[in-house]
Design an enzyme around this catalytic site. Sequence first.
Site, short mmCIF file in Angstrom:
data_model
loop_
_atom_site.label_atom_id
_atom_site.label_comp_id
_atom_site.label_asym_id
_atom_site.label_seq_id
_atom_site.Cartn_x
_atom_site.Cartn_y
_atom_site.Cartn_z
N GLY A 122 -10.99 -35.03 26.86
CA GLY A 122 -12.14 -35.92 26.89
C GLY A 122 -13.27 -35.40 27.76
O GLY A 122 -14.09 -36.19 28.27
N GLY A 123 -13.33 -34.08 27.93
CA GLY A 123 -14.44 -33.49 28.66
C GLY A 123 -14.50 -33.88 30.12
O GLY A 123 -15.56 -33.80 30.74
N SER A 202 -7.90 -29.91 24.73
CA SER A 202 -9.28 -29.82 25.17
C SER A 202 -9.34 -29.78 26.70
O SER A 202 -8.77 -28.87 27.31
CB SER A 202 -10.10 -30.97 24.59
OG SER A 202 -11.49 -30.74 24.74
#
Length: 537
Positions: A122-123, A202
């Site tokens: 989620g960055g 991610s």
Amino acid sequence: MKVVVVNLVLLVTVWALPRIDPLVETKLGLIRGLQATDGDYSMFLGIPFAKVNASNPFGPSLPYPEFEDVFEANDDTAICPQREEFDNQIVGTLDCLHLNVYVPNKATSRNKLPVLVWIYGGGFSIGFAGRFVHGPKYLVKQDIILVTLNYRLGPYGFMCLDTPEVPGNQGLKDQLSALRWIKEHIDSFGGDANKITIFGESAGGVSVDYHLISEQEKLFNQVILQSGTAQCPWAVMDSDRNTPTALAKRLGLDTDDVNDALKFLSTVEPDLVIAASLEIPNRFMPCIEKDFDGVEKFIANHPVNSAIPKAKDILILSGYNNQEMLVPYVNRPISTLSLNMFKNNLAIMFDLSNDEDLETIMRQFYVGDEEVSDKIRWDLMNFEADYTFGHPVHRSLSKYLDNGGKVYHYIFSYSGDRNFVKYRNNITIGGASHADEISYLFDVSIFKESPTKEDQLVIDRMTTLWANFAKYGDPTPETTDLLPIKWDPITKDSLPYLNIDNELTLGSRPFHKRTTFLDLFYKTNEHLLKANQRQNK
């Protein structure tokens, strides 16, 4: 009290038998969970592993005290402050450093099961560990214990000020606290503390890589990195001491004193701090920390220059999706695309001031002399996917090998009805976009219908591969009807990979023309990497 004593006696008496009542005695006290209704497993939800320091919520967390009474582990809704992606609302509380443990009922002290620990992506600004996205039933069916954990995000997790009070990477250190908790206590749940695999996607994959790179103690035995490593250009950012004053100014305090701004911000409701932080984006990411006496350090060097000695002792599985940037590009208006994207992306990692040819070389390889049009939409998409995800993973594979690692490589290409991100964006074109694989590992609640036969096959294959890796250190210890081919690790001379699609197939050197070009580009211009220039000063 008598009931508790009786329960304890029963617990000790039957501990070597399959668990009936999900009541666990740990070093911290008793923890009572819930019996799952969608499978033969128990759930221990919302167990606190640390707590945020109320006087310094932007700094290191504190240990959580022992439980005075039975802890009722029945709530997984805690979420750290953020603008949540599904409803686009600012939500969350600082009482969020919790983890969830999902335990097959066959786990006992005499039948300890391997452990998979999930770190969400989620960055570093969004994400949460609860069952809304991370339903456990597919993975626990594989006779492994699944743990999902929360960590602080945005300004609370990644404000980097180069000070002892806020040194940076608090979110990563939250993960570290959770891993220490798991290493110490998972045996109480029937978990094997010597078979812990951490995995993430991610920013979660980047986090996993940082745990691999860090000089902290070895808390895990295997790692799985999905679409993210510390080599990603967005995985590290410079510290910015102006951040607290910029946030404070947006919230009504005009000061140039960082300490005054921090004291003020610590009294402001988290939702207001998050709202203000959205006005100054891209400031809250992992950073390289300075040394301070008595302050734990997590990232000591730029990942480009970091050795990975742990790689020789830890098995690695790493890969990415075949169309990582599909969703951001497929319906994007042409008017929003620009050839400046080459310069903007390169400038994150390279010093372009002394060599203007870098941008030209990259642009000509991907699009030639074409101007922006639908004709080159996919070429631009491929560049950003390669630069942002694919080639960083490739560079990490090389670093793991250089440090004696044993590495399995995959590409996820399947396009079904449960591709997570494509489904949410109503995109039906083929290929797997970024994060599309998540819903083939987890029971994601936005999918209301049962999986199709084709999707269920991919679920069964992926969860078996991942679980085999956790159990045996080998995703295909034997060939079966479900997994009919042998997946071998990479070597310096060969780069085999497993392509996960409608069928499982083996390939070699994925996207080899683009990858070979980028290999040569990085090697030729290594002296222009900003990380190397800083190191040589």
